[in-house]
Design an enzyme around this catalytic site. Structure first.
Site, PDB file in Angstrom:
ATOM      1  N   LEU A  22       0.984  -1.243  -0.103  1.00 49.61           N
ATOM      2  CA  LEU A  22      -0.087  -0.055   0.022  1.00 49.61           C
ATOM      3  C   LEU A  22       0.850   1.094   0.001  1.00 49.61           C
ATOM      4  CD1 LEU A  22      -2.736  -1.135   2.624  1.00 49.61           C
ATOM      5  CD2 LEU A  22      -2.510  -1.684   0.086  1.00 49.61           C
TER       6      LEU A  22
ATOM      7  N   ARG B  71       0.891  13.752   7.653  1.00 50.87           N
ATOM      8  CA  ARG B  71       1.825  14.119   8.882  1.00 50.87           C
ATOM      9  C   ARG B  71       3.379  14.389   8.702  1.00 50.87           C
ATOM     10  NH1 ARG B  71      -0.964   9.040  11.974  1.00 50.87           N
ATOM     11  NH2 ARG B  71      -1.160   8.376   9.834  1.00 50.87           N
TER      12      ARG B  71
ATOM     13  N   GLN C 289      -4.934   4.209  -7.118  1.00 48.46           N
ATOM     14  CA  GLN C 289      -6.215   4.198  -6.256  1.00 48.46           C
ATOM     15  C   GLN C 289      -6.122   5.775  -6.080  1.00 48.46           C
ATOM     16  OE1 GLN C 289      -5.201   4.275  -2.198  1.00 48.46           O
ATOM     17  NE2 GLN C 289      -7.673   3.799  -1.683  1.00 48.46           N
TER      18      GLN C 289
ATOM     19  N   ASP D 129       4.812   1.986   4.562  1.00 50.12           N
ATOM     20  CA  ASP D 129       5.465   3.046   5.209  1.00 50.12           C
ATOM     21  C   ASP D 129       6.246   2.355   6.454  1.00 50.12           C
ATOM     22  OD1 ASP D 129       3.328   2.480   6.895  1.00 50.12           O
ATOM     23  OD2 ASP D 129       2.801   4.506   7.236  1.00 50.12           O
TER      24      ASP D 129
ATOM     25  N   ASN E 160      -1.588  -2.247  16.117  1.00 46.89           N
ATOM     26  CA  ASN E 160      -1.642  -3.277  14.778  1.00 46.89           C
ATOM     27  C   ASN E 160      -0.159  -2.383  14.262  1.00 46.89           C
ATOM     28  OD1 ASN E 160      -1.928  -4.040  12.215  1.00 46.89           O
ATOM     29  ND2 ASN E 160      -3.573  -2.323  11.741  1.00 46.89           N
TER      30      ASN E 160
ATOM     31  N   TYR F 195      43.837  23.383 -10.636  1.00 40.09           N
ATOM     32  CA  TYR F 195      42.489  23.174 -11.412  1.00 40.09           C
ATOM     33  C   TYR F 195      42.819  22.723 -12.836  1.00 40.09           C
ATOM     34  CZ  TYR F 195      38.236  23.334 -13.887  1.00 40.09           C
ATOM     35  OH  TYR F 195      37.252  22.892 -14.801  1.00 40.09           O
TER      36      TYR F 195
END
Ligand code: UD1
Ligand code: MG
Length: 477
Positions: free
Chosen positions: A6, A13, A82, A115, A182, A378
């Site tokens: 998912l 947040r 989705q 996540d 959960n 250089y």
């Protein structure tokens, strides 16, 4: 097994325009860890994207193809969209609709929140095995935390039987006190999930379809919340602070694996950073403050002192990178030494035994074997021959304001200090350029080039000038 990842939410947040699942962990998108965990145990993976879905698809595909190869990726991974994101239950419904046969023909489905940057394949495999053994038709992994804020609470009856998950927004004051939560890792029998997914309702405080409403035992249906005792794997990221904690653990795991598998010696693991994309070919030393980013390759015997940034750099055997260097898209040859405080910009190629000293900047420049530029120089768009010596203060004047031009320095040439090489220009093999020369034409092999303004010496002149300055003002009156 089929895996569903998912990754459609924005991650409000995080307070960022960047999708949460694309924040960087170990130099990879955050959702790469849960993807990898699914890829290790599932035959097919359906990734649900939504918010900035094209970006998520691109970044995850790139990372995944690098790891599993394009052919396996194409045959095993499917993206569905989705839009709008209406909850984790809605996301899983979209995955099932989008994947069609792949899901309906499978027996077991693992759903993972995108996540979870620390989740591992072994944790999922163990979980699925236990679910099978216990004949559960649905299950989730849970953990205990002293700070359950924002997470779904695990509800159990007085005998301890798992009865469901209550989201924080819908929880009563009593339910909010529950410390078992959960973890966002789910197991379903395909039969149960495909049958019940469309029965989900959104009549809750957030107006979303919660996947979590499908969990909890009912008469004739086994559902388990399996408590994980070392819950790092289930650390979810909702804020940038949580991301920072997860990054530390992910980096520490990666470094530990490099120590144990390759003998990499980290002098100060907490301040070093290595990309999950970097390759280490054997034992080497990584000092404090060293960052190794992108597809870098570090071969055996390399020593990187400290405060060094490498990005897409190849460092060959026994090379030494001294303090404070920045090296990007460049190669450091076998037994070469760079720094301290040198800057190798993209396209720098050092062959064997090259020495680049402090305050040297290079770009698109190739150094032959044992060539040297030891101080303050250089060199851009140049080719430096074997054993050539570039003196302090040498500059390739490679840009005329419109175009870049090339400089070639032959083998064994000696370029004296403070030389300006006005490109395009070629210095022949074994040529000698005297200090302070502006080289405006090609120099033949073996020749000496010398261009200096005449030196004027006026005896006693300085003393007189000084005396004049010292006279007090007005003393002439
Ligand atoms: C979810 C769980 C919560 C659990 C927590 C663990 C639900 C309803 N809640 O809450 O019980 O404790 O994870 O971390 O599942 N996503 C979509 N489409 C959507 C919404 C989310 O793909 O419409 C994805 C997100 O991109 C994310 C994952 O699902 O990767 C979880 O979403 P998030 O909003 O973080 O859920 P939580 O509120 O943390
Ligand atoms: Mg979350």
């Amino acid at each position: 097994m089929v895996g569903i990842l998912l990754a459609a939410g924005r991650g409000t947040r995080m307070k960022s325009e960047t999708p949460k699942v694309l924040f960087d962990v170990n130099d990879e998108p955050l959702c790469m860890a849960p993807f990898r965990a699914l890829a290790s145990c599932c035959d097919k993976i359906v990734v649900v994207v939504g918010y900035r879905g094209a970006d998520v698809k691109l970044a995850l595909s790139e990372a995944a193809k690098r790891e599993m190869g394009a052919a396996r990726f194409e045959s095993q991974v499917l993206f569905v969209t989705q839009d709008p994101p209406r909850g984790t239950g809605d996301a899983v419904r979209r995955a099932i609709e989008g994947a069609g046969h792949a899901v309906s023909k499978s027996e077991e489905i693992i759903v993972l929140n995108g996540d979870l940057p620390l989740i591992r394949g072994t944790t999922i495999e163990r979980f699925a095995k236990t679910c099978r053994a216990e004949r559960a038709s649905s299950a989730c992994l849970s953990f205990r935390t002293s700070n359950p804020k924002g997470l779904g609470r695990i509800l159990r009856d007085e005998t301890g039987v798992f009865t469901g998950i209550r989201e924080e927004a819908d929880a009563s004051a009593d339910e909010k006190r529950i410390r078992e939560v959960n973890g966002g890792v789910y197991y379903f029998s395909a039969e149960l999930l495909t049958r019940e997914i469309s029965s989900l309702q959104s009549g809750n405080a957030q107006g979303e379809f919660y996947l979590t409403d499908l969990l909890g035992a009912k008469p004739g249906r086994r559902s388990e919340a399996m408590l994980v005792r070392a819950p790092n794997d289930l650390m979810g990221v909702n804020t940038t602070w949580e991301l920072a904690q997860a990054r530390r653990i992910a980096q520490s795991r990666l470094q530990r694996a490099l120590c144990e598998e390759k003998g990499v010696d980290f002098r100060d693991p907490a301040s070093a950073f290595v990309s999950a994309r970097a390759q280490f070919h054997g034992s080497c030393t990584i000092g404090p403050g060293v960052s190794i980013l992108g597809d870098s390759v570090i071969e055996a015997g390399v020593v990187i002192e400290g405060q060094v940034l490498l990005e897409k750099a190849i460092v060959r055997q026994n090379a030494k990178i001294l303090w404070g260097c920045v090296i990007r898209e460049s190669t450091v040859g076998v037994r070469s030494s760079v720094g301290p405080l040198a800057h190798l910009r993209p396209g720098t190629e050092l062959e064997e035994g090259v020495r680049i000293g402090n305050f040297v900047e290079t770009k698109k420049t190739r150094f032959g074997k044992n060539a040297k530029a030891a101080h303050l120089t250089y060199l851009g768009d140049a080719e430096i021959g074997e054993e050539a010596n570039i003196g302090c203060g040498t500059i390739t004047c490679n840009y005329d304001g419109f175009q870049k031009h090339r400089t070639k320095v032959g083998a064994r040439a000696f370029v004296g200090s403070d030389t300006q090489l006005i490109a395009p220009v070629v210095i022949g093999d074994d040529a000698y350029i005297a200090s302070g020369t502006a080289v405006t034409q090609d120099i033949p092999s073996g020749a000496l080039a010398l261009a200096r303004a005449n030196l004027v010496i006026k005896p006693e002149y300085a003393k007189r000038l000084l005396d004049k300055k010292k006279k007090p003002s007005g003393s002439g009156k």
